[in-house]
Design an enzyme around this catalytic site. Sequence first.
Site, PDB file in Angstrom:
ATOM      1  N   MET A 102       0.839  -1.196   0.000  1.00 58.97           N
ATOM      2  CA  MET A 102       0.000   0.000   0.000  1.00 58.97           C
ATOM      3  C   MET A 102       0.876   1.248   0.000  1.00 58.97           C
ATOM      4  O   MET A 102       1.710   1.425   0.896  1.00 58.97           O
ATOM      5  CB  MET A 102      -0.899   0.016   1.242  1.00 58.97           C
ATOM      6  CG  MET A 102      -1.855  -1.151   1.347  1.00 58.97           C
ATOM      7  SD  MET A 102      -2.789  -1.132   2.907  1.00 58.97           S
ATOM      8  CE  MET A 102      -1.504  -1.706   4.042  1.00 58.97           C
ATOM      9  N   ILE A 159       2.301  -5.035   8.149  1.00 62.72           N
ATOM     10  CA  ILE A 159       3.714  -4.645   8.212  1.00 62.72           C
ATOM     11  C   ILE A 159       3.843  -3.136   8.029  1.00 62.72           C
ATOM     12  O   ILE A 159       3.359  -2.580   7.043  1.00 62.72           O
ATOM     13  CB  ILE A 159       4.536  -5.372   7.134  1.00 62.72           C
ATOM     14  CG1 ILE A 159       4.411  -6.890   7.311  1.00 62.72           C
ATOM     15  CG2 ILE A 159       6.008  -4.950   7.202  1.00 62.72           C
ATOM     16  CD1 ILE A 159       5.075  -7.680   6.202  1.00 62.72           C
ATOM     17  N   GLY A 189       1.356   4.134   4.624  1.00 64.36           N
ATOM     18  CA  GLY A 189       2.158   3.420   3.625  1.00 64.36           C
ATOM     19  C   GLY A 189       2.730   2.147   4.231  1.00 64.36           C
ATOM     20  O   GLY A 189       3.513   2.203   5.172  1.00 64.36           O
ATOM     21  N   SER A 190       2.362   0.989   3.710  1.00 62.10           N
ATOM     22  CA  SER A 190       2.711  -0.253   4.395  1.00 62.10           C
ATOM     23  C   SER A 190       2.415  -1.468   3.524  1.00 62.10           C
ATOM     24  O   SER A 190       2.261  -1.344   2.303  1.00 62.10           O
ATOM     25  CB  SER A 190       1.928  -0.337   5.712  1.00 62.10           C
ATOM     26  OG  SER A 190       0.596   0.092   5.508  1.00 62.10           O
ATOM     27  N   ARG A 191       2.280  -2.649   4.165  1.00 65.60           N
ATOM     28  CA  ARG A 191       2.092  -3.886   3.414  1.00 65.60           C
ATOM     29  C   ARG A 191       1.319  -4.913   4.238  1.00 65.60           C
ATOM     30  O   ARG A 191       1.405  -4.933   5.458  1.00 65.60           O
ATOM     31  CB  ARG A 191       3.467  -4.453   3.032  1.00 65.60           C
ATOM     32  CG  ARG A 191       3.416  -5.678   2.154  1.00 65.60           C
ATOM     33  CD  ARG A 191       4.810  -6.036   1.728  1.00 65.60           C
ATOM     34  NE  ARG A 191       5.243  -7.332   2.211  1.00 65.60           N
ATOM     35  CZ  ARG A 191       6.500  -7.733   2.240  1.00 65.60           C
ATOM     36  NH1 ARG A 191       7.470  -6.936   1.849  1.00 65.60           N
ATOM     37  NH2 ARG A 191       6.812  -8.934   2.675  1.00 65.60           N
TER      38      ARG A 191
END
Length: 232
Positions: A102, A159, A189-191
């Site tokens: 993301m 994450i 902002g990540s995953r």
Amino acid sequence: MSLFNTVRNTIVPVHKEGYPFVAAFFVASLILGWIFKPLFWIGMIFTLWCAYFFRDPERVTPQDDDLVISPADGKVSAIQMVTPPAELDLGSEPMLRISVFMNVFNCHVNRAPMRGRIVSINYRSGSFVNAELDKASEDNERNGLVIETRHGQIGVVQIAGLVARRILCWANTNEPMDAGERFGLIRFGSRLDVFLPAGAAPRVSLGQTAIAGETVIAEFASAKGPVISRRS
């Protein structure tokens, strides 16, 4: 009335977790505008971006226990067989991992990929390297959920990324979850990694754009009839 409904259906609601941030950006815009008027408009641009970041749109989720639905909006950044994080207690054998990255323009509300019961929730502190890098799965701050489904236990890991500094998870252990149900959010902002047991076959490609609560990323069976969906 038709125009009102059109406007209402077009405006995406902001998740309550974003209210303090939107308000802070707006107040900062007023203060900056008092100092130097053009700064007000620059601040308002960031205020609108903040509201856009925390948007929480309605999604229509396929209700089929053989389907794995994307837990996040973003780009499919990895599809591979890897050993799941030790804290998930999913064993030492490689599992299918599908990762969705993301960026700061994606919707960051996270949704359950399958229906089941939450077995455990495990938080681990860590660094904040770019979440798109493979090593982020081991080095970065993360929060992992294990969900018991009809196909066995799956892992869902939030994450943190390069600019993300807070992982939110409002789910609790032993709670039931429906596919597509909201369970968390990451700022900014990540995953999301999904670990799947044997029998799951990917249904997405690297680089494909996934939509949380709607895109089918994997499947445990095929050649089936129509699938019922649920709006949430």
